[in-house]
Design a protein around this motif. Structure first.
Motif, PDB file in Angstrom:
ATOM      1  N   GLY A   1       0.710  -1.192  -0.052  1.00  0.00           N
ATOM      2  CA  GLY A   1      -0.088  -0.118   0.024  1.00  0.00           C
ATOM      3  C   GLY A   1       0.869   1.351  -0.013  1.00  0.00           C
ATOM      4  N   TYR A   2       2.076   1.234   0.608  1.00  0.00           N
ATOM      5  CA  TYR A   2       2.790   2.228   0.637  1.00  0.00           C
ATOM      6  C   TYR A   2       3.278   2.808  -0.720  1.00  0.00           C
ATOM      7  CZ  TYR A   2       5.755   5.100   3.968  1.00  0.00           C
ATOM      8  OH  TYR A   2       6.121   6.096   5.024  1.00  0.00           O
ATOM      9  N   ASN A   3       3.445   2.044  -1.714  1.00  0.00           N
ATOM     10  CA  ASN A   3       3.825   2.380  -3.021  1.00  0.00           C
ATOM     11  C   ASN A   3       2.795   2.924  -4.116  1.00  0.00           C
ATOM     12  OD1 ASN A   3       6.626   1.806  -2.652  1.00  0.00           O
ATOM     13  ND2 ASN A   3       6.108  -0.319  -3.200  1.00  0.00           N
ATOM     14  N   ASP A   4       1.219   2.687  -3.556  1.00  0.00           N
ATOM     15  CA  ASP A   4       0.358   3.096  -4.308  1.00  0.00           C
ATOM     16  C   ASP A   4       0.165   4.623  -4.313  1.00  0.00           C
ATOM     17  OD1 ASP A   4      -0.372   0.352  -4.101  1.00  0.00           O
ATOM     18  OD2 ASP A   4      -2.417   0.956  -4.502  1.00  0.00           O
ATOM     19  N   GLY A   5      -0.121   5.248  -5.568  1.00  0.00           N
ATOM     20  CA  GLY A   5       0.011   6.671  -5.371  1.00  0.00           C
ATOM     21  C   GLY A   5       1.216   7.447  -5.324  1.00  0.00           C
TER      22      GLY A   5
ATOM     23  N   ALA B   1      -4.692  12.389   0.563  1.00  0.00           N
ATOM     24  CA  ALA B   1      -5.754  11.718  -0.453  1.00  0.00           C
ATOM     25  C   ALA B   1      -5.415  10.488  -1.245  1.00  0.00           C
ATOM     26  CB  ALA B   1      -6.130  12.803  -1.564  1.00  0.00           C
ATOM     27  N   GLU B   2      -4.356  10.220  -1.573  1.00  0.00           N
ATOM     28  CA  GLU B   2      -3.717   9.078  -2.220  1.00  0.00           C
ATOM     29  C   GLU B   2      -4.089   7.915  -1.400  1.00  0.00           C
ATOM     30  OE1 GLU B   2      -3.275   8.366  -5.365  1.00  0.00           O
ATOM     31  OE2 GLU B   2      -2.647  10.266  -6.113  1.00  0.00           O
ATOM     32  N   ILE B   3      -3.769   7.897  -0.022  1.00  0.00           N
ATOM     33  CA  ILE B   3      -3.732   6.796   0.899  1.00  0.00           C
ATOM     34  C   ILE B   3      -5.314   6.354   1.186  1.00  0.00           C
ATOM     35  CG2 ILE B   3      -3.580   6.582   3.690  1.00  0.00           C
ATOM     36  CD1 ILE B   3      -1.132   8.306   3.548  1.00  0.00           C
TER      37      ILE B   3
ATOM     38  N   VAL C   1       1.654   7.055   9.564  1.00  0.00           N
ATOM     39  CA  VAL C   1       0.441   6.938  10.563  1.00  0.00           C
ATOM     40  C   VAL C   1      -0.999   6.910  10.052  1.00  0.00           C
ATOM     41  CG1 VAL C   1      -0.659   7.875  12.817  1.00  0.00           C
ATOM     42  CG2 VAL C   1       1.757   7.815  12.557  1.00  0.00           C
ATOM     43  N   GLU C   2      -1.128   7.785   9.011  1.00  0.00           N
ATOM     44  CA  GLU C   2      -2.351   7.733   8.116  1.00  0.00           C
ATOM     45  C   GLU C   2      -2.209   6.267   7.457  1.00  0.00           C
ATOM     46  OE1 GLU C   2      -2.821  11.047   5.562  1.00  0.00           O
ATOM     47  OE2 GLU C   2      -2.271  12.399   7.144  1.00  0.00           O
ATOM     48  N   LEU C   3      -1.350   5.909   6.928  1.00  0.00           N
ATOM     49  CA  LEU C   3      -1.259   4.798   6.032  1.00  0.00           C
ATOM     50  C   LEU C   3      -1.600   3.530   6.942  1.00  0.00           C
ATOM     51  CD1 LEU C   3      -0.590   3.159   3.336  1.00  0.00           C
ATOM     52  CD2 LEU C   3       1.734   3.227   4.224  1.00  0.00           C
ATOM     53  N   ASN C   4      -0.950   3.760   8.011  1.00  0.00           N
ATOM     54  CA  ASN C   4      -1.227   2.470   8.944  1.00  0.00           C
ATOM     55  C   ASN C   4      -2.640   2.293   9.343  1.00  0.00           C
ATOM     56  OD1 ASN C   4       1.323   0.829   9.145  1.00  0.00           O
ATOM     57  ND2 ASN C   4       2.180   2.393  10.204  1.00  0.00           N
ATOM     58  N   THR C   5      -3.196   3.535   9.973  1.00  0.00           N
ATOM     59  CA  THR C   5      -4.495   3.599  10.222  1.00  0.00           C
ATOM     60  C   THR C   5      -5.477   3.226   9.333  1.00  0.00           C
ATOM     61  OG1 THR C   5      -4.054   5.584  11.602  1.00  0.00           O
ATOM     62  CG2 THR C   5      -6.368   5.263  11.099  1.00  0.00           C
ATOM     63  N   MET C   6      -5.397   3.799   8.197  1.00  0.00           N
ATOM     64  CA  MET C   6      -6.103   3.023   6.913  1.00  0.00           C
ATOM     65  C   MET C   6      -6.068   1.540   6.739  1.00  0.00           C
ATOM     66  SD  MET C   6      -5.966   1.860   3.567  1.00  0.00           S
ATOM     67  CE  MET C   6      -4.379   2.383   2.690  1.00  0.00           C
ATOM     68  N   LEU C   7      -4.955   1.082   7.001  1.00  0.00           N
ATOM     69  CA  LEU C   7      -4.631  -0.471   6.784  1.00  0.00           C
ATOM     70  C   LEU C   7      -5.394  -1.066   7.910  1.00  0.00           C
ATOM     71  CD1 LEU C   7      -0.877  -0.927   5.789  1.00  0.00           C
ATOM     72  CD2 LEU C   7      -2.872  -1.029   4.340  1.00  0.00           C
ATOM     73  N   LYS C   8      -5.248  -0.712   9.100  1.00  0.00           N
ATOM     74  CA  LYS C   8      -6.003  -1.307  10.264  1.00  0.00           C
ATOM     75  C   LYS C   8      -7.556  -1.231  10.061  1.00  0.00           C
ATOM     76  CE  LYS C   8      -6.344  -1.175  15.197  1.00  0.00           C
ATOM     77  NZ  LYS C   8      -5.765  -0.423  16.484  1.00  0.00           N
ATOM     78  N   THR C   9      -8.123  -0.101   9.623  1.00  0.00           N
ATOM     79  CA  THR C   9      -9.343   0.210   9.384  1.00  0.00           C
ATOM     80  C   THR C   9      -9.883  -1.013   8.406  1.00  0.00           C
ATOM     81  OG1 THR C   9      -9.405   2.649   9.991  1.00  0.00           O
ATOM     82  CG2 THR C   9     -11.112   1.644   8.634  1.00  0.00           C
ATOM     83  N   GLN C  10      -9.127  -1.283   7.246  1.00  0.00           N
ATOM     84  CA  GLN C  10      -9.605  -2.002   6.444  1.00  0.00           C
ATOM     85  C   GLN C  10      -9.620  -3.232   6.740  1.00  0.00           C
ATOM     86  OE1 GLN C  10     -11.194  -1.225   3.510  1.00  0.00           O
ATOM     87  NE2 GLN C  10     -10.985   0.976   4.057  1.00  0.00           N
ATOM     88  N   ALA C  11      -8.591  -3.925   7.567  1.00  0.00           N
ATOM     89  CA  ALA C  11      -8.441  -5.138   8.000  1.00  0.00           C
ATOM     90  C   ALA C  11      -9.920  -5.157   9.325  1.00  0.00           C
ATOM     91  CB  ALA C  11      -7.232  -5.188   8.970  1.00  0.00           C
ATOM     92  N   GLN C  12     -10.121  -4.268   9.770  1.00  0.00           N
ATOM     93  CA  GLN C  12     -11.158  -4.426  10.802  1.00  0.00           C
ATOM     94  C   GLN C  12     -12.466  -4.686  10.114  1.00  0.00           C
ATOM     95  OE1 GLN C  12     -10.558  -0.889  13.090  1.00  0.00           O
ATOM     96  NE2 GLN C  12      -9.538  -2.276  14.896  1.00  0.00           N
ATOM     97  N   LEU C  13     -12.659  -3.749   8.801  1.00  0.00           N
ATOM     98  CA  LEU C  13     -13.788  -4.105   8.139  1.00  0.00           C
ATOM     99  C   LEU C  13     -14.042  -5.133   7.586  1.00  0.00           C
ATOM    100  CD1 LEU C  13     -14.129  -0.303   6.406  1.00  0.00           C
ATOM    101  CD2 LEU C  13     -15.443  -1.347   8.298  1.00  0.00           C
ATOM    102  N   ALA C  14     -12.880  -5.802   7.270  1.00  0.00           N
ATOM    103  CA  ALA C  14     -13.085  -7.236   6.543  1.00  0.00           C
ATOM    104  C   ALA C  14     -12.900  -8.280   7.243  1.00  0.00           C
ATOM    105  CB  ALA C  14     -11.767  -7.053   5.493  1.00  0.00           C
ATOM    106  N   ASP C  15     -12.813  -7.987   8.707  1.00  0.00           N
ATOM    107  CA  ASP C  15     -12.653  -9.113   9.920  1.00  0.00           C
ATOM    108  C   ASP C  15     -11.695  -9.891   9.877  1.00  0.00           C
ATOM    109  OD1 ASP C  15     -13.753 -10.136  11.952  1.00  0.00           O
ATOM    110  OD2 ASP C  15     -14.915 -11.725  11.080  1.00  0.00           O
ATOM    111  N   VAL C  16     -10.505  -9.243   9.272  1.00  0.00           N
ATOM    112  CA  VAL C  16      -9.153 -10.031   9.354  1.00  0.00           C
ATOM    113  C   VAL C  16      -8.486  -9.377  10.457  1.00  0.00           C
ATOM    114  CG1 VAL C  16      -9.409 -10.899   7.006  1.00  0.00           C
ATOM    115  CG2 VAL C  16      -8.146  -8.818   7.731  1.00  0.00           C
TER     116      VAL C  16
END
Length: 267
Positions: free
Chosen positions: A102-106, A139-141, A198-213
Motif C-alpha cells: 500500500g505504501y507505493n500506491d499513489g 488523498a492518495e492513501i 501513521v495515516e497509512l497504518n490507520t487506513m490499513l488497520k481500518t480496512q482489516a477491521q472492516l473485512a474481519d481479518v
C-alpha cells in the motif's frame, strides 16, 4: 486452522505443514538484506526477511511472492519478467497469508521522500512539504483504501481457508526532530512524513477491521528505533550511508522484530 493457532509444536508434528503465502513490496521482501533469496531480478527478496523468519521458526512451507516496488495492482498483474501476479501464490490449500502493501500506491512512499528532500535539511524554518503537496498524499492513501479492501476480498476468494494478517509498516521517521546528517529532511518535513505513515497504518488497520481479518501493528513497537537512531538502535536504515539494507527500509533487526509481531499474532 487449529494446527496453525496451536503454534510451532503442533505444526512440527503435522504431516502436512502449514502453507504460508507472503504478499507485499520491498518492506516485506527485505531488499538489501543478505543473503539474497534469488528469484526475479528487481524483487530483492532476502532469505532473512520476516516471511522467511516466521516460516523457519514455525515450520511453515513458504511461498514468498513479495517484490520490491509492488503496488496493489501487482497482486493481480505481473510486475516484471519472471514475477507473476502475487495472487498466483494463493490456492484453496493456503493456510496463512500475510500482506504488507500500500505504501507505493499513489507514489506515496517515493514521492513524499522526493518532495521532502532538500539541501538545507538542517533548517527548521523551511516550509514543510505538507504545504507544498496540498494534501495530495493523504488523498492518495484514502484512494488506496479501496484497493486494500479489494485485495483482502481477493485473498478470501482464492484462499478461503486461510488466516489473513494485514501487516503494518514500522516507524521510518522520528515523531519529533530530525537528523540532517542522516536524512535530508527538515524537522517539519520529518514530522509530516511520520504523520503520513501513521495515516497509512490507520487506513490499513481500518480496512482489516472492516473485512474481519487481523492487523499486525509494527509501528508501535518500532517507535524509538527509526532511521534517525544510532546503528545499534535503529530497525530502519537512514537515507545516507545505510548499513545492511537499502535506505529508509527495515534492516535485519527490523525484520526480526516484524517477524516477532507476526508470530505473536498467530497465538
Amino acid at each position: 486452522m487449529a494446527g496453525l493457532i496451536a503454534g510451532a509444536t503442533a505444526v512440527a508434528l503435522a504431516d502436512d505443514p502449514t502453507e504460508y503465502v507472503a504478499l507485499g513490496a520491498s518492506f516485506s521482501a527485505g531488499v538489501g538484506i543478505s543473503p539474497s533469496a534469488g528469484g526475479p531480478s528487481g524483487c530483492g527478496r532476502s532469505t532473512k526477511n520476516f516471511p522467511n523468519l516466521v516460516a523457519d521458526a514455525e515450520g511453515f512451507r513458504l511461498k514468498d511472492m513479495s517484490c520490491g516496488g509492488a503496488q496493489t495492482r501487482h497482486l493481480t498483474t505481473s510486475q516484471t519478467a519472471g514475477q507473476p501476479p502475487q495472487f498466483d501464490g494463493l490456492s484453496s490449500t493456503t493456510d496463512l497469508v500475510t500482506m504488507q502493501i500500500g505504501y507505493n500506491d499513489g507514489n506515496v512512499y517515493s514521492g513524499s521522500i522526493a518532495d521532502c528532500s532538500q539541501t538545507a535539511s538542517g533548517s527548521s524554518q523551511l516550509a514543510p512539504c505538507e504545504a507544498r503537496t496540498l494534501g495530495r498524499y493523504s488523498a492518495e492513501i484514502q484512494v488506496t483504501a479501496a484497493n486494500i479492501a479489494t485485495a483482502i476480498a481477493g485473498i478470501k476468494s482464492r484462499a478461503p481457508s486461510a488466516k489473513i494478517l494485514i501487516v503494518g509498516y514500522p516507524a521510518v521517521y522520528p515523531k519529533q526532530g530530525n537528523c540532517p546528517a542522516r536524512n535530508p529532511f527538515s524537522a517539519a518535513d520529518t514530522a509530516f512524513l511520520d504523520r503520513l505513515e501513521v495515516e497509512l497504518n490507520t487506513m490499513l488497520k481500518t480496512q482489516a477491521q472492516l473485512a474481519d481479518v487481523d492487523f499486525v501493528d509494527t509501528y508501535g513497537p518500532s517507535v524509538g528505533h527509526d532511521s534517525c537512531k544510532s546503528q545499534s538502535m535503529r530497525w530502519v536504515e537512514p537515507y545516507s550511508n545505510p548499513v545492511g539494507a537499502i535506505r529508509l527500509h527495515p534492516n535485519a533487526t527490523g525484520h526480526q522484530q516484524v517477524a516477532k509481531a507476526v508470530r505473536a499474532a498467530l497465538d
